[in-house]
Structures are given as structure tokens and as C-alpha cells.
Design a protein around this motif. Sequence first.
Motif, PDB file in Angstrom:
ATOM      1  N   ILE A  33       0.079  12.073  24.005  1.00  0.00           N
ATOM      2  CA  ILE A  33      -0.890  12.334  25.078  1.00  0.00           C
ATOM      3  C   ILE A  33      -1.983  13.226  24.537  1.00  0.00           C
ATOM      4  N   GLU A  34      -3.236  12.845  24.855  1.00  0.00           N
ATOM      5  CA  GLU A  34      -4.372  13.700  24.515  1.00  0.00           C
ATOM      6  C   GLU A  34      -5.030  14.161  25.809  1.00  0.00           C
ATOM      7  N   ILE A  35      -5.272  15.455  25.896  1.00  0.00           N
ATOM      8  CA  ILE A  35      -5.900  16.037  27.089  1.00  0.00           C
ATOM      9  C   ILE A  35      -7.197  16.709  26.647  1.00  0.00           C
ATOM     10  N   ARG A  36      -8.326  16.358  27.256  1.00  0.00           N
ATOM     11  CA  ARG A  36      -9.616  16.989  26.943  1.00  0.00           C
ATOM     12  C   ARG A  36     -10.295  17.431  28.242  1.00  0.00           C
ATOM     13  N   ASP A  37     -11.402  18.167  28.098  1.00  0.00           N
ATOM     14  CA  ASP A  37     -12.178  18.669  29.255  1.00  0.00           C
ATOM     15  C   ASP A  37     -11.337  19.586  30.147  1.00  0.00           C
ATOM     16  N   ALA A  38     -10.391  20.274  29.551  1.00  0.00           N
ATOM     17  CA  ALA A  38      -9.435  21.059  30.326  1.00  0.00           C
ATOM     18  C   ALA A  38      -9.549  22.557  30.070  1.00  0.00           C
ATOM     19  N   LYS A  39     -10.768  23.021  29.786  1.00  0.00           N
ATOM     20  CA  LYS A  39     -10.994  24.446  29.526  1.00  0.00           C
ATOM     21  C   LYS A  39     -10.455  25.336  30.646  1.00  0.00           C
ATOM     22  N   GLU A  40     -10.516  24.830  31.884  1.00  0.00           N
ATOM     23  CA  GLU A  40     -10.033  25.599  33.043  1.00  0.00           C
ATOM     24  C   GLU A  40      -8.573  26.025  32.875  1.00  0.00           C
ATOM     25  N   LEU A  41      -7.822  25.233  32.091  1.00  0.00           N
ATOM     26  CA  LEU A  41      -6.407  25.575  31.886  1.00  0.00           C
ATOM     27  C   LEU A  41      -6.246  26.936  31.219  1.00  0.00           C
ATOM     28  N   ARG A  42      -7.302  27.373  30.527  1.00  0.00           N
ATOM     29  CA  ARG A  42      -7.200  28.666  29.832  1.00  0.00           C
ATOM     30  C   ARG A  42      -7.288  29.850  30.773  1.00  0.00           C
ATOM     31  N   VAL A  43      -7.750  29.622  32.022  1.00  0.00           N
ATOM     32  CA  VAL A  43      -7.868  30.743  32.973  1.00  0.00           C
ATOM     33  C   VAL A  43      -6.994  30.535  34.209  1.00  0.00           C
ATOM     34  N   LYS A  44      -5.889  29.854  34.036  1.00  0.00           N
ATOM     35  CA  LYS A  44      -4.908  29.715  35.124  1.00  0.00           C
ATOM     36  C   LYS A  44      -3.962  30.918  35.069  1.00  0.00           C
ATOM     37  N   GLU A  45      -2.776  30.797  35.655  1.00  0.00           N
ATOM     38  CA  GLU A  45      -1.846  31.925  35.711  1.00  0.00           C
ATOM     39  C   GLU A  45      -1.537  32.466  34.314  1.00  0.00           C
ATOM     40  N   SER A  46      -1.643  31.581  33.306  1.00  0.00           N
ATOM     41  CA  SER A  46      -1.652  32.007  31.904  1.00  0.00           C
ATOM     42  C   SER A  46      -2.679  31.111  31.207  1.00  0.00           C
ATOM     43  N   ASP A  47      -2.917  31.336  29.930  1.00  0.00           N
ATOM     44  CA  ASP A  47      -3.722  30.391  29.143  1.00  0.00           C
ATOM     45  C   ASP A  47      -2.793  29.209  28.871  1.00  0.00           C
ATOM     46  N   ARG A  48      -2.900  28.197  29.706  1.00  0.00           N
ATOM     47  CA  ARG A  48      -1.906  27.116  29.666  1.00  0.00           C
ATOM     48  C   ARG A  48      -2.044  26.221  28.427  1.00  0.00           C
TER      49      ARG A  48
END
Length: 431
Positions: free
Chosen positions: A333-348
Motif C-alpha cells: 500500500i502506498e499512501i500520499r497527500d497525508a501530511k495531516e497525519l503528522r499532526v493527529k494525536e501523534s505523528d501517525r
Amino acid sequence: MNKTETVTIYPAKNITGGVSLPGDKSISHRYAMLAGIAEGTTKLKNFSSAADCASTLSCMEALGCAVRRTGGEVEIDGAARKLRAPAAVLDCGNSGSTMRMLSGMVAAQEFASELTGDDSLRKRPMKRIMDPLRQMGAEIEAKGEGDRPPLRITGRKLKGMTYKMPLASAQVKSCVLFAGLFAEGETTVEETVATRDHTEQALRAFGVTVKREKGRATVAGGQRLKSIEAYVPGDISSATFFLCAAGIFAGSNVVFDSVLLNPTRAALLDVMTQMGMKLNFLKVEEQFGELIGTVQAQAAGLKGATIKGGLTAALIDELPALAAIAPYTREGIEIRDAKELRVKESDRIAAVAENLRRMGATVEEFEDGLRVPGGQKLHGAEIETYGDHRIAMAFSVAALRAEGETKIVGSEAVAVSYPEFFETLERMVER
Ligand code: S3P
């Protein structure tokens, strides 16, 4: 979080059985907040058992709404738009939704309030709500470094506006629309990437007129809200963990009862279907604009997937689980455009990469995502949850197909969204 707890996960052969999910967290927050400013008593069934939603309820109580709760049954006496000045700081716990959405409501009240949260929440960015609220006339100050909480908000008269969101966030959209309920004139939020629409649906449920056009939602200020009696659909983001667990064992068969199927939240079902999962939909109905149904999931080996653009936004809470099972898929699996994941409850992004590597996987990390090759074998390891509920649950699932046992250190984090997670998982795995 208090004390660090550890849960050990042992390899499994299969996952089978029925799951009754706690009420959806996103909808529970919105119903509780809108109930608080409505006229009359709102009665909710299957309200989320998440600690996050308990934070919202206690904030609403502190703002003058009587709340009575017995398990999943919650009654809230509405304050008919006039909340009361809180006697103390509003504690939002771990919940970004509570802090961001509630800020929109208190910004127009006739008092000042302060909102804070735990260590994780105090590291999360708030500029995204401060900017639009200030444009509406709000007085809002972040006491933490770099626009981080606590937030000090002094109630002011607000003016409606049209706000084009610079990022895909349903919390920001909700914050602005909630503020719009108290503003002079009309408030419109425009989004270029579609985000979950529970706020628009919930506002209508409470009797508010919401004008919806493609990529835009508008509310007029001064509208009255009327209490509702509603059942909160099962949380599809919690179902995700069992769906992913079912996906990695050929003989799995799981049935989700009364689960939320709102198209802005159910992208995972499409992705899993494309990856080869067999899904049957039974008894689909609509309640207050929210689709709800029973879903049976059967696995037969998963292909890979590429997740980017609008799909990333639609799957934002599901990405840790998908990434954690990626090594067991055929193509990865490749996930892109997911910068928001870095500012969730942790840097996911970092948390997923780190824990996959601890389990022996190869992972490529990007600023905006991950690439996890398929066809990999994992081994048990010590998992660091970083106090993040979704990391704890994602790696409990990955652990089911690893060789040897896995220790989830910081397992208590699951209570943030799904306190019954480990109990339910234990009941469903076959060893
Ligand atoms: C939520 C929106 C999303 C999501 C969060 C819940 C909501 O956050 O990650 O768990 O209920 O509106 P963003 O608005 O920051 O994308």
C-alpha cells in the motif's frame, strides 16, 4: 493518560463473529454540542463510549447543560443558545474535535472561556480555527507556543462570512458553521476536498436550515435548534480495525451491526472491496441524514492499493490500520497527500513507520505518506503507541498475523475512542 499499561497480542488463525460498535465518535460529539444549544431535552441512544466524547459531555455540563448518562443512553438539557460561563477551564482531554468545534460555539457567547487538553492535544495546531474565527470578529488567543492550546476565547459579536478552507478538515468546517449559528448574517464554508458532512446533517436534524451546494455549506445566524431523539450509528472508524483484521485471514467472517455508512465516511469499504474483500450490505436505512446498515465482511486475500488526493482525506482516520496490514497484502500500500497525519494525536506517519520496522517490515517514509511493500512476514515486537489510540489498535491487528507475541505498550490509549476494543478482539479471534 495515567499509568502505562501493556497488552500482549498472540497470533491468530482467523477472526469471526458479530460486532456491536459503540456510537460513532464524530456524530456523538456533534449531537452532544448541538443538544447543548438546542431547546428541550435531547435523548441519545448508543452514544459513543469514547473518552473523547465524555470530554465533550463534561464541557457541555460546565457550560450549563444538565447531562444524565447511563452507559450509551444520554440525555442533555439544552441551554437554548445561551450557554453559561464555565467556572473552570474547559478540559477537552485528548479530543481535537471537542476543542476545535466547541471554540466556534463559545466564541460568540457573552463570557470568556479557556480550553485546554492533555499533553498530546496541547501540541496540536489551532491556527486553522483561530484564523477563521478572528475573521468573524472573535477574540481568541493561544497560550501555548506557536498557536498551540490552551485557547483563551472572549465572547464577541460575530459577523458571517464566506470562508474557503485552506486545508481539508471537517473540524474546521464545523467550528466555522457553529460560529455561524451565532453570527450576524450568513456564514458559508467552501471546501475543495470533501470532508465528512456530519455537521451539515446534524444541524438539519436539530431543525437548522443549511443550504448545501457542491463544495459549500451555508447557515444563517440566529436560528433556533430543537432537541432530538436519536440512535447514534456504530462507529465505522472503530469497525475499521476488525475489517482490516478480517482482511488478513482467508477464512474470516465478520458481521457489523448498525454501522455508519455515510458515504463521506465509508471510503474504506470501497477500498477494501477493490482490494478483494467480499462485503454484503443488509438492512440499509437512513436516520437524520445518516446511512446506517449491517455489513458482512469475508476475506479472500488482499491485493494492494494506492491512496492519494481526496481519497486520503476521506480515509484519514483509517490510514494507520490500512498501513499496518499493508505488509500482508499482495502488492503493498502506498499512501500520499497525508501530511495531516503528522499532526493527529501523534505523528501517525512516523509512528506507523517505526512500529512496522520494529516488527521487521520494510517501509519507505515520505513527508506526506508511506510506501509499504506487500508480501512481507512480520514478527512480534514491542509496540510504542505514543499514547495514540489508533496506533494501539492498528498494531494489535498487525500482531495477529505476526510470528510470536506482540506487546502493545501504552494500550490504555484505546479508551480515547474504543474502550471495549481488546475485549471485543479477544472474543473474535480464533487461535
Ligand atoms: C473529525 C475530523 C478529522 C478526524 C477526526 C474527527 C471530525 O479531523 O481526523 O478524528 O469528527 O470532524 P480533521 O478535521 O482535523 O481532519
